[in-house]
Design an enzyme around this catalytic site. Structure first.
Site, PDB file in Angstrom:
ATOM      1  N   CYS A  89       0.837  -1.198   0.000  1.00  9.21           N
ATOM      2  CA  CYS A  89       0.000   0.000   0.000  1.00  9.21           C
ATOM      3  C   CYS A  89       0.879   1.256   0.000  1.00  9.21           C
ATOM      4  O   CYS A  89       1.510   1.552  -0.996  1.00  9.21           O
ATOM      5  CB  CYS A  89      -0.983  -0.032   1.167  1.00  9.21           C
ATOM      6  N   HIS A 177      -3.684  -5.475   0.134  1.00 11.65           N
ATOM      7  CA  HIS A 177      -3.232  -5.977   1.434  1.00 11.65           C
ATOM      8  C   HIS A 177      -3.407  -7.498   1.540  1.00 11.65           C
ATOM      9  O   HIS A 177      -4.426  -7.984   2.033  1.00 11.65           O
ATOM     10  CB  HIS A 177      -4.025  -5.307   2.561  1.00 11.65           C
ATOM     11  N   GLU A 179      -1.666  -9.269   3.540  1.00  7.50           N
ATOM     12  CA  GLU A 179      -1.180  -9.633   4.877  1.00  7.50           C
ATOM     13  C   GLU A 179      -2.263  -9.657   5.950  1.00  7.50           C
ATOM     14  O   GLU A 179      -2.015 -10.118   7.072  1.00  7.50           O
ATOM     15  CB  GLU A 179      -0.064  -8.656   5.299  1.00  7.50           C
TER      16      GLU A 179
END
Length: 233
Positions: A89, A177, A179
């Site tokens: 990001c 994202h 993660e």
């Protein structure tokens, strides 16, 4: 053990599901807190892996957040040496800018779960584990970037063309994202409450339901993705 240095801009945006994978790969992880710790003290060439995480600020706002200058300097040297570097990001936007590309506000904010559209190169990379037929991913950004000269585009969405690019053999920038975890993203709903309230078609209840529907699958596929990417370094 190998060393992973992680620059964090927000306490609730951490390595998430990448934490356990790095542990399995025998990385010792150390967080450096942007705005609190001295980023200029990081040797760009020393860690085996550098990860730049997300944040609410803009990659072009060094007037208000002067530590961005140090992050840019670190990334310029790191990427020039083609050492393992991951940007997520804001981290991806900082990578793009450090490589000479423009970072700027997008036409609209992209917040919520969506499918990645991988191009043929992306489908032959570790990102294939995150392809549309495999999983949805979480988007949470309002800025975008031009593709840096010399980089390779890997993925897009219908709203934002530049979702992932590679640089050299060991640099990877991700606008989305991969993660996040189901439990961790609940903190995002709280911390991003003001931003969510300002966007009419984004609601916490919908985000929470989508997270319930998609996060578990993402964690499975992200583990495969991280394993494959780390093995390629």
């Amino acid at each position: 053990m190998k060393r992973a240095t992680v620059i964090r801009h927000l306490g609730f945006e951490d390595l998430g599901n990448l934490t356990e994978i790095l542990k399995q790969k025998k990385y010792a992880v150390s967080y450096v807190e942007a705005g609190q710790d001295c980023l200029a003290a990081i040797d760009p060439l020393a860690p085996d892996l550098i990860v730049i995480l997300g944040g609410l600020i803009s990659a072009y706002d060094e007037q208000n957040y002067p530590f961005i200058i140090d992050e840019m300097s670190l990334l310029e040297r790191r990427l020039a040496a083609d050492l393992p570097t991951l940007g997520i990001c804001l981290g991806a936007q900082l990578m793009a800018r450090s490589l000479g590309a423009k970072v700027y506000p997008g036409d609209e904010k992209e917040i919520g779960w969506s499918k990645l559209e991988l191009n043929p190169i992306g489908m032959h990379s570790s990102l294939a584990h995150l392809a549309a037929e495999q999983t949805s991913v979480l988007q949470w950004h309002g800025d975008t970037f031009d593709l840096p000269a010399g980089s390779i585009l890997l993925a897009s969405t219908t709203k934002y063309q530049n979702q992932a690019f590679s640089w050299g053999k060991r640099g990877l920038a991700l606008q989305f994202h991969p993660e996040v975890t189901a439990s961790g993203v609940e903190r995002w709903f709280i911390s991003h409450a003001c931003e969510i309230d300002q966007i009419p078609d984004v609601m916490v209840t919908k985000l929470r339901q989508d997270t319930k529907d998609y996060a578990a699958r993402l964690e499975i596929q992200s583990a495969k993705f991280w394993q494959a990417w780390l093995a390629s370094l």
